[in-house]
Write a protein that holds these residues in place. Structure first.
Motif, mmCIF file in Angstrom:
data_model
loop_
_atom_site.group_PDB
_atom_site.id
_atom_site.type_symbol
_atom_site.label_atom_id
_atom_site.label_comp_id
_atom_site.label_asym_id
_atom_site.label_seq_id
_atom_site.Cartn_x
_atom_site.Cartn_y
_atom_site.Cartn_z
ATOM 1 N N LYS A 45 0.818 -1.219 0.000
ATOM 2 C CA LYS A 45 0.000 0.000 0.000
ATOM 3 C C LYS A 45 0.848 1.264 0.000
ATOM 4 C CE LYS A 45 -2.161 -1.421 3.796
ATOM 5 N NZ LYS A 45 -1.674 -2.818 3.882
ATOM 6 N N ARG A 48 3.814 3.894 4.541
ATOM 7 C CA ARG A 48 4.910 4.600 5.228
ATOM 8 C C ARG A 48 5.533 5.690 4.348
ATOM 9 N NH1 ARG A 48 3.778 -0.177 6.127
ATOM 10 N NH2 ARG A 48 3.568 -1.085 8.198
ATOM 11 N N HIS A 77 10.745 -1.386 5.226
ATOM 12 C CA HIS A 77 9.499 -2.108 5.520
ATOM 13 C C HIS A 77 9.465 -3.462 4.785
ATOM 14 C CE1 HIS A 77 5.260 -3.037 5.810
ATOM 15 N NE2 HIS A 77 5.069 -2.833 4.521
ATOM 16 N N TYR A 79 11.970 -5.226 3.661
ATOM 17 C CA TYR A 79 12.939 -6.146 4.289
ATOM 18 C C TYR A 79 12.288 -6.846 5.481
ATOM 19 C CZ TYR A 79 15.326 -5.914 8.852
ATOM 20 O OH TYR A 79 15.650 -6.094 10.154
ATOM 21 N N SER A 80 11.576 -6.055 6.329
ATOM 22 C CA SER A 80 11.010 -6.654 7.551
ATOM 23 C C SER A 80 9.953 -7.705 7.196
ATOM 24 C CB SER A 80 10.440 -5.575 8.475
ATOM 25 O OG SER A 80 9.184 -5.118 8.028
ATOM 26 N N HIS A 83 11.768 -10.994 5.886
ATOM 27 C CA HIS A 83 12.364 -11.761 6.990
ATOM 28 C C HIS A 83 11.284 -12.330 7.922
ATOM 29 C CE1 HIS A 83 16.848 -10.377 6.855
ATOM 30 N NE2 HIS A 83 16.413 -10.850 5.707
ATOM 31 N N ASP A 84 10.233 -11.552 8.147
ATOM 32 C CA ASP A 84 9.173 -12.017 9.047
ATOM 33 C C ASP A 84 8.471 -13.271 8.503
ATOM 34 O OD1 ASP A 84 7.668 -11.366 11.511
ATOM 35 O OD2 ASP A 84 5.983 -11.252 10.137
ATOM 36 N N ARG A 96 0.627 -10.440 0.424
ATOM 37 C CA ARG A 96 0.076 -9.566 -0.616
ATOM 38 C C ARG A 96 -0.463 -10.397 -1.801
ATOM 39 N NH1 ARG A 96 5.426 -5.649 -0.693
ATOM 40 N NH2 ARG A 96 4.869 -4.233 0.982
ATOM 41 N N MET A 153 11.789 -1.805 15.957
ATOM 42 C CA MET A 153 11.174 -2.971 15.315
ATOM 43 C C MET A 153 11.721 -4.315 15.814
ATOM 44 S SD MET A 153 11.423 -3.825 11.331
ATOM 45 C CE MET A 153 10.804 -2.353 10.587
ATOM 46 N N GLN A 157 9.818 -7.196 17.853
ATOM 47 C CA GLN A 157 9.725 -8.546 17.278
ATOM 48 C C GLN A 157 10.216 -9.597 18.274
ATOM 49 O OE1 GLN A 157 8.293 -9.528 14.642
ATOM 50 N NE2 GLN A 157 9.213 -11.451 13.986
ATOM 51 N N LYS A 180 7.296 -2.833 17.321
ATOM 52 C CA LYS A 180 7.299 -3.618 16.080
ATOM 53 C C LYS A 180 6.688 -2.833 14.912
ATOM 54 C CE LYS A 180 4.500 -7.122 14.970
ATOM 55 N NZ LYS A 180 3.818 -8.419 14.952
ATOM 56 N N THR A 181 5.640 -2.109 15.195
ATOM 57 C CA THR A 181 4.901 -1.446 14.106
ATOM 58 C C THR A 181 4.972 0.077 14.162
ATOM 59 O OG1 THR A 181 3.356 -3.283 14.218
ATOM 60 C CG2 THR A 181 2.658 -1.360 12.951
ATOM 61 N N PHE A 217 -2.871 1.320 13.548
ATOM 62 C CA PHE A 217 -2.533 0.534 12.366
ATOM 63 C C PHE A 217 -2.377 -0.943 12.727
ATOM 64 C CE2 PHE A 217 0.140 -1.034 8.935
ATOM 65 C CZ PHE A 217 -0.474 -0.464 7.837
ATOM 66 N N GLN A 218 -1.652 -1.203 13.830
ATOM 67 C CA GLN A 218 -1.434 -2.597 14.225
ATOM 68 C C GLN A 218 -2.721 -3.255 14.705
ATOM 69 O OE1 GLN A 218 1.372 -4.641 13.867
ATOM 70 N NE2 GLN A 218 -0.252 -6.095 14.315
ATOM 71 N N ASP A 221 -4.669 -4.188 11.843
ATOM 72 C CA ASP A 221 -4.032 -5.358 11.223
ATOM 73 C C ASP A 221 -4.446 -6.640 11.966
ATOM 74 O OD1 ASP A 221 -1.901 -5.898 9.090
ATOM 75 O OD2 ASP A 221 -1.146 -7.074 10.775
HETATM 76 C C1 GRG Z 1 12.795 -7.591 11.020
HETATM 77 C C2 GRG Z 1 12.004 -9.982 10.930
HETATM 78 C C3 GRG Z 1 11.757 -8.595 11.275
HETATM 79 C C4 GRG Z 1 10.577 -8.309 11.818
HETATM 80 C C5 GRG Z 1 10.209 -7.021 12.336
HETATM 81 C C6 GRG Z 1 7.716 -5.381 11.023
HETATM 82 C C7 GRG Z 1 7.898 -6.768 11.501
HETATM 83 C C8 GRG Z 1 8.733 -6.982 12.685
HETATM 84 C C9 GRG Z 1 7.330 -7.812 10.901
HETATM 85 C C10 GRG Z 1 6.510 -7.717 9.712
HETATM 86 C C11 GRG Z 1 5.172 -8.365 9.872
HETATM 87 C C12 GRG Z 1 4.162 -7.568 10.619
HETATM 88 C C13 GRG Z 1 2.851 -8.179 10.903
HETATM 89 C C14 GRG Z 1 4.414 -6.368 11.008
HETATM 90 C C15 GRG Z 1 3.523 -5.494 11.686
HETATM 91 C C16 GRG Z 1 3.395 -4.289 10.852
HETATM 92 C C17 GRG Z 1 2.426 -4.473 9.765
HETATM 93 C C18 GRG Z 1 1.003 -4.307 10.110
HETATM 94 C C19 GRG Z 1 2.858 -4.778 8.546
HETATM 95 C C20 GRG Z 1 2.026 -4.807 7.344
HETATM 96 O O1 GRG Z 1 2.133 -3.515 6.809
HETATM 97 P P1 GRG Z 1 1.248 -3.004 5.607
HETATM 98 O O2 GRG Z 1 -0.195 -3.312 5.877
HETATM 99 O O3 GRG Z 1 1.761 -3.927 4.424
HETATM 100 O O4 GRG Z 1 1.595 -1.590 5.357
HETATM 101 P P2 GRG Z 1 1.826 -3.643 2.848
HETATM 102 O O5 GRG Z 1 1.753 -5.016 2.245
HETATM 103 O O6 GRG Z 1 0.690 -2.777 2.443
HETATM 104 O O7 GRG Z 1 3.138 -2.994 2.603
#
Ligand code: GRG
Length: 294
Positions: A45, A48, A77, A79-80, A83-84, A96, A153, A157, A180-181, A217-218, A221
């Motif tokens: 989306k 950020r 973002h 990258y995270s 890896h997640d 996605r 972050m 995590q 984290k978020t 946001f979280q 989610d």
């Molecule tokens: C560095 C391994 C590692 C992890 C860090 C950020 C994170 C922690 C993990 C990612 C997964 C996750 C559920 C994160 C929470 C933030 C979140 C709601 C991510 C999804 O973001 P959107 O909705 O995604 O902006 P799009 O797909 O639109 O970019």
């Protein structure tokens, strides 16, 4: 302002800029560039980077000047997310609406693509040094780096991982979400404003707004993971339950979670109101998040 149109126009600007900034698939070593482009252009989306551009405008700057910073934030973002999704963490097959990076390119390349994205982000942002006072860029890099490290972050995590399957209290859950978020969301909003010499007062207001928005946001989610439509969110619902994740709905129940989300949205909108006309996007965003479907 038509928010959906605004978001889609801004997303298109970011997509085009990312395309110009990133190495092509054809560049050697091809596999890593294919893997990076696969995840970057899989339909995010771009919330950020849009926040970076909007906060620049809120303090009177122009969004064009912060596009490289905005793109850098999207690389961090992405990258995270890569890896997640890895087997050692959430072990997810879809993101996605597409197979996760490691499912297509293998774990080794997915790990390296994430590493490359994180470092490229700072390469791209530091390239901007010629344009403004390098002191501002240094502050932005410092805040962004902090937001992705153990005080941001990664810290969130780690506590998230440690909390899996355990009964945790609300303050631990808030710690997870804030770090984290919300940390990267906060750093994104601050970055756009710092670039244009925002006053301490403006930065304080934007930070307060970002903290509310990041938590909201979280929470939305978490709600989507529970109640969302698989076709719209692009991954199976219920992954938090599968991974025994600590979430607001699990801790407080769905009704209370909705009321917390509405309260955060109202508080965020009140802060955005203090930016007047220039804060219109920030004013509309909380309600959009409350009703988002993906
Ligand atoms: C560095 C391994 C590692 C992890 C860090 C950020 C994170 C922690 C993990 C990612 C997964 C996750 C559920 C994160 C929470 C933030 C979140 C709601 C991510 C999804 O973001 P959107 O909705 O995604 O902006 P799009 O797909 O639109 O970019």
């Amino acid at each position: 302002m038509n928010l959906r149109q605004y978001l889609s126009e801004r997303k298109a600007i970011i997509d085009e800029s990312l395309d110009k900034l990133l190495p092509y698939d054809s560049e050697y070593p091809n596999i890593i560039h294919k893997s990076i482009r696969y995840s970057i252009f899989s339909g995010g989306k771009r919330i950020r980077p849009i926040l970076v551009m909007a906060s620049a405008e809120t303090v009177g700057g122009s969004f064009q000047d912060v596009i490289p910073i905005a793109c850098g934030v999207e690389l961090i973002h992405t990258y995270s997310l890569i890896h997640d999704d890895l087997p050692a963490l959430d072990n997810d097959n879809y993101r996605r609406g597409k197979l996760t990076n490691h499912k297509v390119f293998g774990e080794e390349i997915a790990i390296l693509a994430g590493d490359a994205l994180l470092t490229m982000a700072f390469e791209i942002i530091s390239n901007e040094q010629n344009k403004v006072n390098s002191h501002k860029i240094l502050q932005i890099i410092n805040e962004l780096a902090r937001s992705c490290g153990t005080k941001g972050m990664i810290g969130g995590q780690v506590v998230d991982l440690e909390s899996e399957g355990k009964q945790i209290n609300i303050s631990t859950l808030e710690y997870i979400h804030i770090n984290k978020t919300a940390a990267l969301i906060n750093a994104s909003i601050r970055a756009g404003a710092i670039y244009f010499d925002a006053s301490e007062e403006q930065l304080n207001m934007l930070t307060k707004y970002a903290e509310k928005l990041g938590l909201l946001f979280q929470i939305t989610d978490d709600l989507l993971d529970l109640e969302g439509d698989i076709k719209k969110i692009g991954k199976p619902v219920g992954s938090d339950i599968k991974n025994k994740k600590a979430t607001y709905p699990r801790l407080c129940g769905i009704d209370k979670t909705y009321s917390i989300a509405h309260k955060l949205a109202d508080e965020a909108k009140e802060i955005a109101g203090s930016f007047g006309e220039k804060g219109t996007f920030f004013n509309l965003l909380p309600d959009y998040l409350l009703t988002r479907e993906f």
